[in-house]
Design a protein around this motif. Structure first.
Motif, short mmCIF file in Angstrom:
data_model
loop_
_atom_site.label_atom_id
_atom_site.label_comp_id
_atom_site.label_asym_id
_atom_site.label_seq_id
_atom_site.Cartn_x
_atom_site.Cartn_y
_atom_site.Cartn_z
N ASP A 270 31.33 39.28 37.37
CA ASP A 270 31.53 39.94 36.08
C ASP A 270 31.54 38.89 34.96
O ASP A 270 31.57 39.25 33.78
CB ASP A 270 32.84 40.76 36.08
N HIS A 271 31.52 37.61 35.31
CA HIS A 271 31.55 36.55 34.29
C HIS A 271 30.19 35.89 34.07
O HIS A 271 30.11 34.91 33.34
CB HIS A 271 32.57 35.48 34.69
N VAL A 272 29.13 36.41 34.69
CA VAL A 272 27.83 35.74 34.58
C VAL A 272 27.39 35.57 33.11
O VAL A 272 26.97 34.49 32.70
CB VAL A 272 26.75 36.50 35.40
N ILE B 55 34.43 28.69 39.96
CA ILE B 55 34.09 29.74 40.92
C ILE B 55 34.84 30.99 40.49
O ILE B 55 36.06 30.99 40.38
CB ILE B 55 34.50 29.31 42.35
N ARG B 56 34.09 32.05 40.21
CA ARG B 56 34.72 33.27 39.70
C ARG B 56 33.81 34.46 39.97
O ARG B 56 32.71 34.31 40.50
CB ARG B 56 35.02 33.12 38.21
N GLY B 57 34.28 35.64 39.60
CA GLY B 57 33.54 36.86 39.91
C GLY B 57 32.26 36.98 39.10
O GLY B 57 32.12 36.39 38.02
N PRO C 218 39.48 28.67 25.11
CA PRO C 218 40.50 27.93 25.86
C PRO C 218 40.05 27.59 27.28
O PRO C 218 40.32 26.50 27.80
CB PRO C 218 41.69 28.90 25.89
N SER C 219 39.32 28.52 27.89
CA SER C 219 38.87 28.27 29.26
C SER C 219 37.98 27.03 29.32
O SER C 219 38.13 26.17 30.19
CB SER C 219 38.12 29.51 29.75
N VAL C 220 37.05 26.93 28.35
CA VAL C 220 36.15 25.77 28.35
C VAL C 220 36.92 24.49 28.03
O VAL C 220 36.74 23.46 28.69
CB VAL C 220 35.01 25.99 27.32
N LEU D 43 47.37 29.82 34.23
CA LEU D 43 47.60 31.15 33.67
C LEU D 43 46.89 31.25 32.34
O LEU D 43 47.17 30.49 31.41
CB LEU D 43 49.09 31.41 33.50
N ASP D 44 45.93 32.16 32.27
CA ASP D 44 45.21 32.41 31.01
C ASP D 44 46.05 33.41 30.21
O ASP D 44 45.80 34.61 30.22
CB ASP D 44 43.81 32.96 31.31
N ASP D 45 47.05 32.86 29.52
CA ASP D 45 48.04 33.75 28.89
C ASP D 45 48.00 33.64 27.36
O ASP D 45 49.04 33.59 26.71
CB ASP D 45 49.45 33.44 29.42
N VAL E 133 38.84 22.48 41.25
CA VAL E 133 38.57 23.89 40.96
C VAL E 133 39.82 24.49 40.32
O VAL E 133 40.89 23.87 40.31
CB VAL E 133 38.21 24.67 42.24
N ARG E 134 39.65 25.68 39.82
CA ARG E 134 40.83 26.37 39.27
C ARG E 134 40.71 27.86 39.49
O ARG E 134 39.62 28.43 39.55
CB ARG E 134 41.01 26.02 37.78
N PHE E 135 41.88 28.48 39.65
CA PHE E 135 41.97 29.93 39.64
C PHE E 135 42.77 30.27 38.40
O PHE E 135 43.83 29.70 38.18
CB PHE E 135 42.66 30.43 40.91
N ALA E 136 42.20 31.16 37.57
CA ALA E 136 42.75 31.32 36.23
C ALA E 136 43.04 32.78 35.88
O ALA E 136 42.38 33.37 35.04
CB ALA E 136 41.78 30.72 35.21
N PRO E 137 44.01 33.37 36.53
CA PRO E 137 44.31 34.77 36.21
C PRO E 137 45.05 34.92 34.89
O PRO E 137 45.74 33.99 34.46
CB PRO E 137 45.23 35.20 37.37
N SER E 138 44.89 36.07 34.27
CA SER E 138 45.70 36.40 33.09
C SER E 138 46.92 37.17 33.59
O SER E 138 46.75 38.12 34.35
CB SER E 138 44.91 37.28 32.13
N PRO E 139 48.11 36.79 33.16
CA PRO E 139 49.30 37.50 33.65
C PRO E 139 49.51 38.82 32.93
O PRO E 139 50.53 39.04 32.29
CB PRO E 139 50.43 36.50 33.39
N LEU F 25 40.85 34.22 22.08
CA LEU F 25 40.34 34.97 23.22
C LEU F 25 40.15 33.96 24.35
O LEU F 25 40.17 32.75 24.13
CB LEU F 25 39.01 35.64 22.88
N TYR F 26 39.92 34.45 25.55
CA TYR F 26 39.87 33.58 26.71
C TYR F 26 38.72 32.56 26.68
O TYR F 26 38.83 31.46 27.21
CB TYR F 26 39.83 34.49 27.96
N THR F 27 37.63 32.92 25.97
CA THR F 27 36.37 32.16 26.08
C THR F 27 36.49 30.67 25.77
O THR F 27 36.05 29.83 26.55
CB THR F 27 35.31 32.77 25.13
N1 GLU Z 1 41.26 34.70 32.95
C1 GLU Z 1 39.92 34.98 33.37
C2 GLU Z 1 39.93 36.22 34.25
O1 GLU Z 1 40.98 36.55 34.77
C3 GLU Z 1 39.41 33.79 34.12
C4 GLU Z 1 37.98 33.81 34.43
C5 GLU Z 1 37.54 32.43 34.85
O2 GLU Z 1 37.80 32.09 36.00
O3 GLU Z 1 37.00 31.69 34.03
O4 GLU Z 1 38.93 36.87 34.42
#
Ligand code: GLU
Length: 466
Positions: free
Chosen positions: A216-218, A212-214, A198-200, A50-52, A14-20, A194-196
């Motif tokens: 808001d990403h559906v 696994i994410r919020g 690179p994330s994939v 880090l989604d930077d 899994v990953r947690f991917a916040p933007s800094p 944009l994030y779309t």
């Molecule tokens: N960087 C995205 C965000 O912070 C990541 C979302 C995801 O987990 O794919 O919302």
């Protein structure tokens, strides 16, 4: 179009991917923890990414704070990645998408797009990008570029697929109507991503099995499943948890300063109080103080998460923090108490912990033991005889757990006072407060000499009140 949830990977990643682009707040702790708990449950690995790619809004101090906050929560990532170092992988994916006819150049300015959307809405049409870029000839593109325009790049959705569907770990059968969406921009005019995409690309390259994410990403997921399918023969399993909102229903933004993990830590909350609230609110599990993340992983899973927003009240943190500390053994806090100058060892902790909300509150009770007393309501003149008897009858040391009872029995016999009229003046004299830990336990820590001094002072103050 549907895809199966089968994973070719033997284990869970899994990953947690916040933007800094800001500090993590309690709402961001939710996806971080759901991913970590999922990894714990399944013996999987956890990537902190880090989604930077947004160079303007990403900051190093935010990146540092994210690492600190994740560590504070008790999450220990197995791998760390940052998108800013992986541009070559995204460039390669862009090339493949272009070759497959799935990425096309567009030249509209933001203003032009806005006007076009308004016209569509005025005609009662959905404001979907009309794919004008796709119809440009090479000569037209060259002319636009000669004007100084630079292209941005859109992914050509496959609208013939109709709905993209998946079995969501939280929401069950989920579907996104591709025909209702504009082709998403993957690359900006300045070449940044944009994030779309690179994330994939990362999820594929890093073998992420579960995203696994919020919730808001559906919609993103509908789009990203098509990008996964264009780049790989593997699509991860998705789970979209509900997001935290304040009691009034507002979402938490990165600017919600007081609820940033850093400020909650600074305010003296225990990480497990924050983690318990961040995870359990908005689930079918009761919100209670869970002592550690392994137990939390056993307490709750994604199937227990509700689909409606998780409304939370920051004030709940106090109760959870207090309950957590009440159940915490001395060994777990000994070092921190020592660093605060709180003595008294296990005996003191065991009586103080039920009377604190935050660990630092133990300092106040320790000062009640050692003196000088800080707070002192005026003494009541009528208590002078009681205080005199208390001084007279105070046993010799050593004091133990029985001393209090022997002493107060003797005072009762001598003065005829009982109940609150007996105990409250003594508590006020000994601690300066009308509430607090059991005096039977406190008395041996306060000791005979302090007790005598305090009674003497209280007697003088009672006499002066006459
Ligand atoms: N960087 C995205 C965000 O912070 C990541 C979302 C995801 O987990 O794919 O919302």
């Amino acid at each position: 179009m549907s895809h199966s949830a089968a994973t070719p990977h033997s284990s869970v990643t899994v990953r947690f991917a916040p933007s800094p682009t800001g500090y993590l707040h309690i709402g961001n702790a939710r996806p971080a923890l759901f991913n970590w708990l999922f990894a714990l449950r399944h013996g999987g690995s956890f990537i902190l990414r880090l989604d930077d790619t947004d160079r303007e809004r990403s900051r190093e101090d935010y990146a540092d704070a994210i690492l600190r906050d994740i560590d504070w929560l008790g999450i220990k990532p197995h791998r760390f990645e940052r998108q800013s170092l992986r541009t070559a992988a995204y460039d390669a994916a862009v090339l493949r998408l272009k070759q497959a006819g799935r990425l096309y150049a567009c030249y509209e300015t933001a203003d032009e797009l806005d006007r076009r959307r308004k016209r569509q809405m005025a005609r009662g049409l959905p404001p979907i990008y009309d794919r004008a870029g796709l119809r440009l000839s090479d000569a037209e593109k060259a002319a636009l570029e000669a004007e100084g325009r630079k292209p941005h790049w859109r992914f050509k959705l496959d609208e013939t697929a109709g709905h993209v569907t998946w079995d969501d770990l939280v929401r069950g059968h989920e579907s996104v109507d591709i025909g209702s969406l504009s082709d998403p921009v993957l690359v900006r005019e300045d070449g940044s991503y944009l994030y779309t995409l690179p994330s994939v690309v990362d999820d594929v390259d890093m073998g992420v099995t579960h995203v696994i994410r919020g919730d808001d990403h559906v919609t993103n997921t509908g789009v990203q499943i098509q990008i996964f399918q264009a780049l790989s023969d593997f699509v991860p399993v998705f789970g979209h948890h509900n997001t935290l909102t304040t009691a009034s229903g507002e979402g938490l933004s990165k600017r919600t300063g007081a609820l940033s993990l850093g400020s909650l830590a600074e305010a003296g909350y225990e990480p497990m109080a924050v983690a318990s609230l961040a995870v359990l609110i908005g689930t079918s599990a009761p919100v209670e103080a869970v002592p550690d993340l392994v137990t939390l992983a056993e307490t709750v899973d994604l199937s227990m998460v509700s689909k409606s927003p998780a409304r939370f009240d920051p004030a709940d943190l106090d109760g959870l923090n207090a309950k957590l500390l009440h159940a915490t053994g001395f060994a777990a806090v000994a070092d921190r108490l020592g660093a605060m100058g709180v003595g008294g060892g296990e005996a003191f902790w065991n009586i103080a912990r039920a009377n604190i909300v935050k660990l630092a509150d133990a300092r106040g009770w320790w000062q009640v033991v050692t003196g000088p007393l800080v707070e002192m309501a005026p003494a009541d003149a009528g208590d002078a005889p009681l205080l005199a008897a208390a001084i007279e009858l105070l046993p010799e040391e050593p004091f133990d757990g029985e001393t209090w009872k022997r002493w107060t029995d003797a005072i009762k016999a001598a003065t005829g006072r009982k109940g609150r009229a007996l105990f409250m003046p003594l508590r006020l004299a000994l601690t300066g407060l009308d509430h607090g830990p059991e005096l039977a336990a406190l008395l041996p820590l306060i000791g005979r000499r302090n007790t005598m001094d305090r009674l003497g002072e209280r007697l003088r103050s009672a006499a002066a009140a006459e």
